[in-house]
Scaffold this motif. Structure first.
Motif, short mmCIF file in Angstrom:
data_model
loop_
_atom_site.label_atom_id
_atom_site.label_comp_id
_atom_site.label_asym_id
_atom_site.label_seq_id
_atom_site.Cartn_x
_atom_site.Cartn_y
_atom_site.Cartn_z
N PRO A 191 11.33 28.03 -22.36
CA PRO A 191 12.55 27.24 -22.18
C PRO A 191 12.20 25.76 -22.14
CG PRO A 191 12.44 29.01 -20.57
CD PRO A 191 11.11 28.96 -21.27
N PRO A 192 13.14 24.91 -22.50
CA PRO A 192 12.89 23.47 -22.40
C PRO A 192 12.53 23.12 -20.96
CG PRO A 192 14.96 23.90 -23.54
CD PRO A 192 14.48 25.21 -23.01
N PRO A 193 11.63 22.18 -20.76
CA PRO A 193 11.23 21.82 -19.39
C PRO A 193 12.40 21.43 -18.49
CG PRO A 193 9.80 20.76 -20.99
CD PRO A 193 10.92 21.41 -21.76
N GLY A 194 13.46 20.88 -19.08
CA GLY A 194 14.60 20.46 -18.30
C GLY A 194 15.67 21.53 -18.11
N GLU A 195 15.40 22.76 -18.58
CA GLU A 195 16.37 23.86 -18.44
C GLU A 195 16.67 24.10 -16.96
OE1 GLU A 195 18.46 27.31 -20.18
OE2 GLU A 195 17.39 25.72 -21.18
N PRO A 196 17.95 24.11 -16.56
CA PRO A 196 18.26 24.40 -15.16
C PRO A 196 17.88 25.83 -14.79
CG PRO A 196 20.17 23.50 -16.31
CD PRO A 196 19.14 23.83 -17.34
N VAL A 197 17.47 26.01 -13.55
CA VAL A 197 17.14 27.34 -13.05
C VAL A 197 17.41 27.37 -11.55
CG1 VAL A 197 14.69 26.81 -12.71
CG2 VAL A 197 15.39 29.16 -13.04
N VAL A 198 17.94 28.49 -11.09
CA VAL A 198 18.17 28.71 -9.66
C VAL A 198 17.33 29.91 -9.27
CG1 VAL A 198 19.84 29.37 -7.90
CG2 VAL A 198 20.49 27.75 -9.68
N THR A 199 16.39 29.71 -8.36
CA THR A 199 15.50 30.79 -7.95
C THR A 199 16.07 31.52 -6.74
OG1 THR A 199 14.24 29.41 -6.41
CG2 THR A 199 13.49 29.46 -8.73
N PRO A 200 15.69 32.79 -6.57
CA PRO A 200 16.08 33.51 -5.36
C PRO A 200 15.64 32.78 -4.09
CG PRO A 200 15.21 35.04 -6.97
CD PRO A 200 14.95 33.65 -7.50
N ALA A 201 14.46 32.18 -4.13
CA ALA A 201 13.96 31.46 -2.96
C ALA A 201 14.85 30.27 -2.61
CB ALA A 201 12.53 31.00 -3.19
N ALA A 202 15.33 29.57 -3.63
CA ALA A 202 16.20 28.42 -3.37
C ALA A 202 17.51 28.87 -2.73
CB ALA A 202 16.47 27.65 -4.66
N LEU A 203 18.07 29.98 -3.22
CA LEU A 203 19.28 30.52 -2.60
C LEU A 203 19.00 30.96 -1.17
CD1 LEU A 203 20.94 32.68 -5.39
CD2 LEU A 203 21.69 30.47 -4.53
N PHE A 204 17.91 31.67 -0.98
CA PHE A 204 17.55 32.18 0.34
C PHE A 204 17.42 31.05 1.36
CE2 PHE A 204 14.57 33.57 3.59
CZ PHE A 204 15.07 34.81 3.93
N ASP A 205 16.86 29.93 0.93
CA ASP A 205 16.63 28.79 1.82
C ASP A 205 17.83 27.86 1.97
OD1 ASP A 205 14.05 29.70 2.28
OD2 ASP A 205 13.16 28.40 0.75
N SER A 206 18.94 28.20 1.33
CA SER A 206 20.11 27.32 1.38
C SER A 206 20.57 27.09 2.81
CB SER A 206 21.27 27.93 0.58
OG SER A 206 22.45 27.16 0.78
N PRO A 207 20.73 25.84 3.20
CA PRO A 207 21.23 25.55 4.54
C PRO A 207 22.70 25.92 4.72
CG PRO A 207 21.02 23.53 3.29
CD PRO A 207 20.45 24.63 2.44
N LEU A 208 23.37 26.28 3.64
CA LEU A 208 24.77 26.68 3.72
C LEU A 208 24.94 28.16 4.09
CD1 LEU A 208 26.19 24.85 0.57
CD2 LEU A 208 26.11 24.05 2.94
N LEU A 209 23.83 28.88 4.11
CA LEU A 209 23.89 30.32 4.42
C LEU A 209 23.32 30.61 5.79
CD1 LEU A 209 22.63 31.73 0.99
CD2 LEU A 209 25.00 31.39 1.75
N ARG A 210 23.81 31.68 6.39
CA ARG A 210 23.30 32.13 7.68
C ARG A 210 22.89 33.60 7.55
NH1 ARG A 210 27.04 35.27 10.51
NH2 ARG A 210 29.12 35.23 9.57
#
Length: 114
Positions: free
Chosen positions: A90-109
């Protein structure tokens, strides 16, 4: 572990929840995206979660990263990336959302740990 949006009862209106349901139903049956492309044709594990919250409720659970930022130089991951993508990285600038980023979201409890 199970997580939920903090203050979901107040933050997610019935209209938002219905919009999220409709969007989610529209994603059913899509092929799994083993190449982690940012499209709606195929979806990878964390992508529909992020898109449902963003598009259905205007909630950005985490900031998407760029592919270059999540393709570390660890030999195991570099080897898997080479096997999976070959010359079609993929292009280096391709957006990606990882499971770890979701898991660490401060919006989640955390609502349940197992």
């Amino acid at each position: 572990m199970l997580k939920r949006l903090k203050n979901a009862d107040a933050a997610l209106t019935p209209d938002m929840l219905e919009r999220m349901r409709r969007l989610g139903r529209g994603m059913l049956g899509r092929d799994y995206d083993r190449q982690f492309r940012w499209s709606d044709t195929k979806l990878y594990c964390s992508e529909p979660v992020w898109k449902l919250y963003r598009r259905g409720a205007g909630v950005t659970l985490c900031k998407p990263q760029q592919f270059r930022d999540v393709n570390p130089a660890r030999p195991v991951l570099a080897g898997e990336a080479a096997r999976r993508y070959g010359k079609n990285m993929p292009p280096p600038g391709e957006p990606v959302v990882t499971p770890a980023a979701l898991f660490d979201s401060p919006l989640l409890r955390t609502v349940r740990e197992e």
